[in-house]
Design an enzyme around this catalytic site. Structure first.
Site: not given
Ligand code: SPD
Length: 275
Positions: A157, A160
């Site tokens: 998780d 970017d």
């Protein structure tokens, strides 16, 4: 700036397009790793922004966290041990703990993000206090190299692929992660926007296919993320079912048996890139 009611936050998704959110600044600080900004936006609610990128908003976080977690976890026949790399806001962990698992380890690089999540995002971070959860603040890559534990699912998780997060999208990292997966284990990564980052999705797919025979991309929407449409990629050495293997938890807003199957059905422009 903190307390300012009419602050305009701007995130550019490309050189000439992005998102604007107006709101009250709740917190702005620099951690050892990044700038942390929390604003209260009337439309999207409390919003966590790291290094100028929206990570999570109260209003639309469920699209991301429910789909990231429930689709892969319900693709595994008997998940007991889960690892989350990143996910310092606690949203992925909250969803994982809705399942009958024994242990979930969350490894977040930035302990300041954990602190901010505890203070400002309790609906996500109350998961930190669950007895089955172990919360660590260290680099995911270092944890994976050093751990003796094996996991049934690994969720990446991440932010970017910029700066310290870049490594989490590499073949080298996926190879190491594969070594700490149990037989039949599933690795899942957030893999950005099909509309804006198709090359990245292609590259991740190719990297994972060199390690895992079974790789599937699935989709959700996240209105505040670049492009609005968002992808995840899961990979396993065992075959991945096309449908959920068990009933989902009952309190979900977007994940269901039907959305599970629909999310795995890719539009041609993306299917052509990952087939
Ligand atoms: N462009 C933003 C991508 C962020 C993906 N990770 C978000 C973490 C939420 N738990």
């Amino acid at each position: 700036m903190v307390g300012e009611e009419t602050y305009w936050f701007k995130e550019l998704h490309t050189q000439d397009a992005g998102i604007l959110l107006r709101g009250k600044v709740i917190l702005k600080k620099k951690s050892k790793f990044q700038e942390i900004l929390v604003i209260e936006n009337p439309t999207y609610g409390r919003t966590l922004i790291l290094d100028g990128c929206v990570m999570t908003t109260e209003k639309d976080e469920f699209f991301y966290h429910e789909m990231l977690v429930h689709l892969p976890i319900l693709s595994h026949p008997n998940p007991k041990k889960v690892l989350i790399i990143g996910g310092g806001d606690g949203g992925a962990l909250r969803e994982v703990l809705k399942h009958d698992i024994e242990k979930a380890v969350l490894v977040e690089l930035d302990e300041e993000v954990l602190r901010v999540a505890r203070e400002f995002f309790p609906k996500l971070s109350s998961s930190f206090d669950d007895k089955r959860a172990e919360i660590l603040s260290e680099e995911g890559t270092v944890f994976i190299k050093g751990t003796k534990e094996l996991f049934d699912l690994i969720f990446i998780d991440s932010p970017d692929p910029v700066g310290f997060a870049k490594e989490l999208f590499t073949q080298r990292f996926y190879r190491r992660a594969a070594l700490v997966l149990n037989e039949g284990g599933i690795l899942v990564a957030q893999t950005e926007s099909p509309l804006l980052h198709l090359d990245l999705i292609r590259e991740v797919n190719q990297n994972l296919k060199r390690i895992f025979p079974f790789v599937r991309v699935f989709l959700t929407v996240v209105p505040t993320y670049p492009g609005g449409l968002w992808s995840f990629t899961m990979a396993s050495k065992s075959s991945l079912p096309h449908h959920p293997l068990r009933d989902p938890p009952s309190d979900l807003k977007v994940y269901s048996r039907e959305t599970h199957i629909a999310s795995l059905s890719l539009p041609p422009f993306l299917e052509n890139v990952v087939a």
